[in-house]
Design an enzyme around this catalytic site. Structure first.
Site, PDB file in Angstrom:
ATOM      1  N   PHE A 159       9.590 -12.554   1.525  1.00  0.00           N
ATOM      2  CA  PHE A 159       9.196 -12.442   0.227  1.00  0.00           C
ATOM      3  C   PHE A 159      10.251 -13.256  -1.136  1.00  0.00           C
ATOM      4  CE2 PHE A 159       7.871  -8.202  -0.309  1.00  0.00           C
ATOM      5  CZ  PHE A 159       6.767  -8.161   0.255  1.00  0.00           C
TER       6      PHE A 159
ATOM      7  N   CYS B  82       1.809   0.033  -7.017  1.00  0.00           N
ATOM      8  CA  CYS B  82       3.644   0.440  -6.176  1.00  0.00           C
ATOM      9  C   CYS B  82       4.244  -0.434  -6.785  1.00  0.00           C
ATOM     10  CB  CYS B  82       3.448   0.637  -4.826  1.00  0.00           C
ATOM     11  SG  CYS B  82       2.468   1.872  -4.027  1.00  0.00           S
TER      12      CYS B  82
ATOM     13  N   GLY C  54       5.351 -16.669  -7.136  1.00  0.00           N
ATOM     14  CA  GLY C  54       4.182 -17.344  -8.273  1.00  0.00           C
ATOM     15  C   GLY C  54       4.156 -16.208  -9.077  1.00  0.00           C
TER      16      GLY C  54
ATOM     17  N   ARG D  25       2.125  -1.059   3.656  1.00  0.00           N
ATOM     18  CA  ARG D  25       1.632  -2.623   3.645  1.00  0.00           C
ATOM     19  C   ARG D  25      -0.070  -2.692   3.278  1.00  0.00           C
ATOM     20  NH1 ARG D  25       3.476  -6.895   6.697  1.00  0.00           N
ATOM     21  NH2 ARG D  25       2.899  -4.970   8.078  1.00  0.00           N
ATOM     22  N   GLU D  26      -0.945  -2.878   2.110  1.00  0.00           N
ATOM     23  CA  GLU D  26      -2.222  -2.333   1.905  1.00  0.00           C
ATOM     24  C   GLU D  26      -2.607  -3.213   2.600  1.00  0.00           C
ATOM     25  OE1 GLU D  26      -3.881  -1.683  -2.382  1.00  0.00           O
ATOM     26  OE2 GLU D  26      -2.657   0.080  -1.918  1.00  0.00           O
TER      27      GLU D  26
ATOM     28  N   ASN E 282      11.489  -0.133  -1.966  1.00  0.00           N
ATOM     29  CA  ASN E 282      10.731  -1.245  -3.083  1.00  0.00           C
ATOM     30  C   ASN E 282      11.329  -2.203  -4.580  1.00  0.00           C
ATOM     31  OD1 ASN E 282       8.135  -0.880  -2.163  1.00  0.00           O
ATOM     32  ND2 ASN E 282       7.699   0.792  -3.747  1.00  0.00           N
TER      33      ASN E 282
ATOM     34  N   LYS F 119      12.500   5.195  -0.571  1.00  0.00           N
ATOM     35  CA  LYS F 119      11.288   5.092  -0.856  1.00  0.00           C
ATOM     36  C   LYS F 119      11.280   3.753  -1.623  1.00  0.00           C
ATOM     37  CE  LYS F 119       7.612   3.493  -1.246  1.00  0.00           C
ATOM     38  NZ  LYS F 119       6.383   2.548  -0.521  1.00  0.00           N
TER      39      LYS F 119
HETATM   40  P1  NAD Z   1      -4.591   6.799  -4.678  1.00  0.00           P
HETATM   41  O1  NAD Z   1      -4.462   6.653  -6.312  1.00  0.00           O
HETATM   42  O2  NAD Z   1      -5.477   5.320  -4.345  1.00  0.00           O
HETATM   43  O3  NAD Z   1      -5.058   8.023  -3.650  1.00  0.00           O
HETATM   44  C1  NAD Z   1      -4.648   8.940  -4.735  1.00  0.00           C
HETATM   45  C2  NAD Z   1      -5.906  10.438  -4.591  1.00  0.00           C
HETATM   46  O4  NAD Z   1      -5.140  11.683  -4.851  1.00  0.00           O
HETATM   47  C3  NAD Z   1      -6.851  10.284  -5.618  1.00  0.00           C
HETATM   48  O5  NAD Z   1      -8.272   9.762  -4.429  1.00  0.00           O
HETATM   49  C4  NAD Z   1      -7.158  11.134  -6.261  1.00  0.00           C
HETATM   50  O6  NAD Z   1      -8.573  11.482  -6.174  1.00  0.00           O
HETATM   51  C5  NAD Z   1      -6.363  12.568  -5.208  1.00  0.00           C
HETATM   52  N1  NAD Z   1      -5.967  13.385  -6.017  1.00  0.00           N
HETATM   53  C6  NAD Z   1      -5.493  13.527  -7.315  1.00  0.00           C
HETATM   54  N2  NAD Z   1      -5.546  15.066  -7.512  1.00  0.00           N
HETATM   55  C7  NAD Z   1      -5.630  15.410  -6.405  1.00  0.00           C
HETATM   56  C8  NAD Z   1      -5.671  16.984  -6.097  1.00  0.00           C
HETATM   57  N3  NAD Z   1      -5.117  18.297  -7.088  1.00  0.00           N
HETATM   58  N4  NAD Z   1      -5.932  18.067  -5.173  1.00  0.00           N
HETATM   59  C9  NAD Z   1      -6.000  16.086  -3.953  1.00  0.00           C
HETATM   60  N5  NAD Z   1      -6.601  15.088  -4.234  1.00  0.00           N
HETATM   61  C10 NAD Z   1      -6.044  14.656  -5.413  1.00  0.00           C
HETATM   62  O7  NAD Z   1      -3.190   6.440  -5.014  1.00  0.00           O
HETATM   63  P2  NAD Z   1      -2.948   5.889  -3.779  1.00  0.00           P
HETATM   64  O8  NAD Z   1      -2.008   4.198  -3.318  1.00  0.00           O
HETATM   65  O9  NAD Z   1      -3.729   6.074  -2.121  1.00  0.00           O
HETATM   66  O10 NAD Z   1      -0.714   6.368  -3.620  1.00  0.00           O
HETATM   67  C11 NAD Z   1      -0.649   8.259  -3.836  1.00  0.00           C
HETATM   68  C12 NAD Z   1       0.404   8.027  -3.462  1.00  0.00           C
HETATM   69  O11 NAD Z   1       1.600   7.467  -2.074  1.00  0.00           O
HETATM   70  C13 NAD Z   1       1.296   7.118  -4.601  1.00  0.00           C
HETATM   71  O12 NAD Z   1       2.337   8.514  -5.140  1.00  0.00           O
HETATM   72  C14 NAD Z   1       1.794   6.186  -3.883  1.00  0.00           C
HETATM   73  O13 NAD Z   1       2.903   6.032  -4.635  1.00  0.00           O
HETATM   74  C15 NAD Z   1       1.948   6.242  -2.627  1.00  0.00           C
HETATM   75  N6  NAD Z   1       1.819   5.017  -1.670  1.00  0.00           N
HETATM   76  C16 NAD Z   1       1.397   4.678  -1.922  1.00  0.00           C
HETATM   77  C17 NAD Z   1       1.060   3.282  -1.465  1.00  0.00           C
HETATM   78  C18 NAD Z   1       0.146   2.023  -0.863  1.00  0.00           C
HETATM   79  O14 NAD Z   1       0.200   1.345  -0.904  1.00  0.00           O
HETATM   80  N7  NAD Z   1      -1.200   2.021  -1.456  1.00  0.00           N
HETATM   81  C19 NAD Z   1       2.015   3.198  -0.594  1.00  0.00           C
HETATM   82  C20 NAD Z   1       3.258   3.719   0.008  1.00  0.00           C
HETATM   83  C21 NAD Z   1       3.377   5.653  -0.996  1.00  0.00           C
END
Ligand code: NAD
Length: 436
Positions: free
Chosen positions: A253, A264, A257, A151-152, A212, A208
């Site tokens: 949850f 995500c 609101g 979770r962020e 969600n 996953k």
């Molecule tokens: P984000 O956009 O913050 O980060 C993705 C990164 O990948 C970016 O920095 C981008 O520049 C990089 N990137 C893109 N193409 C690339 C390549 N070819 N080589 C190297 N780097 C590359 O996204 P995020 O929030 O970190 O999410 C990433 C994945 O994780 C997604 O599938 C998301 O659904 C999943 N996820 C995210 C979270 C969350 O809370 N943020 C939680 C669980 C799962």
């Protein structure tokens, strides 16, 4: 272990730093040069509590490096892929271009015996396809799908001590070896009792999106009850308290609101419905379309309430917006309800002044037309109506007596039902919650 992390965004940067903190030797790779420059200097490119400390210490110790050069992955044996999977521009489906590009470039630099660990959220069936492609491009390499549930706002803690670990592995000896390697990487979490579920690829991918989908459903369920409460005079917060005492339901949850947002939940439920339709099973999760619609209607409802409070005319009226991030303890404004409401109010002619403890910079990139103020005091000064849309503790803790002196009109819309309405009313405010 020697680890590479491909994609250093909200997930990957935290994962890389946490793995280094656990004692592994880590290189983080991203195509975004500005992001890598910050990370290499030990500075997080976004706000995440706890990340600055572990990033700085791991970079200083030399256990964590960052580069835009994917060939650096050649020095590692385990490669986590954490690139983005956003919604496609022209449909609900996930855009897998970044995943495909990352796998293609990684395949050129890995060796037999290496493990590739998918962490991005992908449509079911993606891992099986990628495993076939890897078998050709990088023979002898094993693919595991290890979805991320962080979770962020709590990402560091959730990475180091997750609720559970899921390993989607291939059948046979390769899968068993892959699970042993992941057990070694996550040894400290396992020692603390974190349960591990080992499955096939498809189950791990579905875990996953199912998680969600369930969370989104819970939020939209209570928001649907809020819609009914609004036309009947019922109070959805009391309703949630009452049903939440049932342990089978639970209170978490169930906060009505302005609804969910972020990078995500919205895109994940849409990608899931798109994938189910491709599989000929659209009807099985058609209800997720309704979950999405309920969620989006709540944003319209807030715009409607603001308009009502201002007597039907927004032009020239000053709206003070408390919150921009999609949730507190994050600077993430991807699909943020707060930002969307702010933009719709501006379009309708309102003079919107917004603040957020961490998300002003990320909001400004997406919405330069809004007026931003650093301080709550400056934001509230002269406001005709105040709208709270991200429940940061510093907003929830405001003293209604004190801030009442700043505004032009004591009117507040509590888009997160997080304020003590009796206290605000007794300080002379017109308080409006959602579904109360
Ligand atoms: P984000 O956009 O913050 O980060 C993705 C990164 O990948 C970016 O920095 C981008 O520049 C990089 N990137 C893109 N193409 C690339 C390549 N070819 N080589 C190297 N780097 C590359 O996204 P995020 O929030 O970190 O999410 C990433 C994945 O994780 C997604 O599938 C998301 O659904 C999943 N996820 C995210 C979270 C969350 O809370 N943020 C939680 C669980 C799962």
């Amino acid at each position: 272990m020697r680890i590479s992390v491909i994609g250093c965004g909200y997930l990957g940067a935290v994962h890389a730093a946490a793995m280094a903190e656990l004692g592994h030797d880590v290189v983080g790779v991203d195509v975004d040069e500005a992001k890598i420059a910050l990370l290499a200097a030990g500075k997080p490119p976004f706000f995440e509590p706890g990340l600055p400390e572990i990033l700085a210490s791991s970079v200083a110790s030399g256990r964590l490096r960052f580069t835009t050069d994917i060939s650096a992955a050649a020095q590692a044996d385990v490669h986590f892929v954490a690139v983005g999977t956003p919604q496609s521009a022209d449909s609900y489906a996930a855009d897998l271009r970044f995943v495909d590009a990352a796998f293609r470039s990684l395949a050129e630099h890995i060796k037999p015996g290496d493990l590739v660990v998918g962490k991005s959220t992908v449509p079911v069936g993606t891992a099986a396809r990628l495993a076939e492609e890897l078998a050709v491009a990088a023979p002898g390499v094993t693919l595991v799908w290890n979805p991320e549930f962080l979770r962020e706002g709590f990402a560091v803690q959730d990475t180091v001590a997750p609720d559970r670990l899921v390993y989607g592995v291939p059948e046979g000896e390769a899968g068993e070896r892959a699970a042993r390697i992941l057990d070694h990487i996550y040894a400290s979490a396992l020692a603390a009792g974190t349960p591990v579920i080992v499955s096939d690829y498809a189950t791990s991918e579905l875990v996953k999106v199912a998680a969600n989908a369930f969370l989104a459903t819970k939020i939209s369920f209570i928001n649907a009850m809020a819609e009914i409460a609004e036309v009947t005079g019922a109070d959805v917060t009391k309703l949630a308290d009452a049903i939440g005492h049932d342990k089978r339901i639970g209170r978490r949850f169930l906060n009505a609101g302005v609804g969910f947002g972020g990078g995500c939940l919205p895109k994940d439920i849409r990608a899931f419905t798109a994938r189910a339709r491709e599989l000929g099973k659209g009807e099985s999760i058609a209800f997720l379309d309704e979950i999405d619609k309920i969620n989006l209607r709540r944003r319209s409802r807030v715009v409607e309430l603001v308009t009502q409070e201002l007597g039907g005319e927004l032009a020239g009226k000053r709206v003070a917006m408390l919150g921009l991030a999609f949730k507190p303890h994050s600077d993430d404004v991807r699909d943020s309800p707060a930002l969307e409401v702010a933009l719709r109010l501006v379009e309708a002619g309102a003079d919107v002044v917004a603040t957020d403890p961490q998300a002003i910079e990320s909001a400004r990139l997406r919405a330069p037309m809004l007026t931003y103020k650093r301080s709550v005091e400056q934001t509230l000064r002269g406001a005709d109506v105040v709208v709270l849309l991200t429940e940061w503790p510093e907003f929830v803790g405001l003293d209604p007596e004190q801030v009442g002196e700043l505004v032009a009109e004591k009117r507040i819309i509590d888009g997160r039902n997080s304020l003590d309405q009796a206290r605000w009313r007794s300080a002379g405010w017109r308080y409006t919650g959602l579904g109360r």
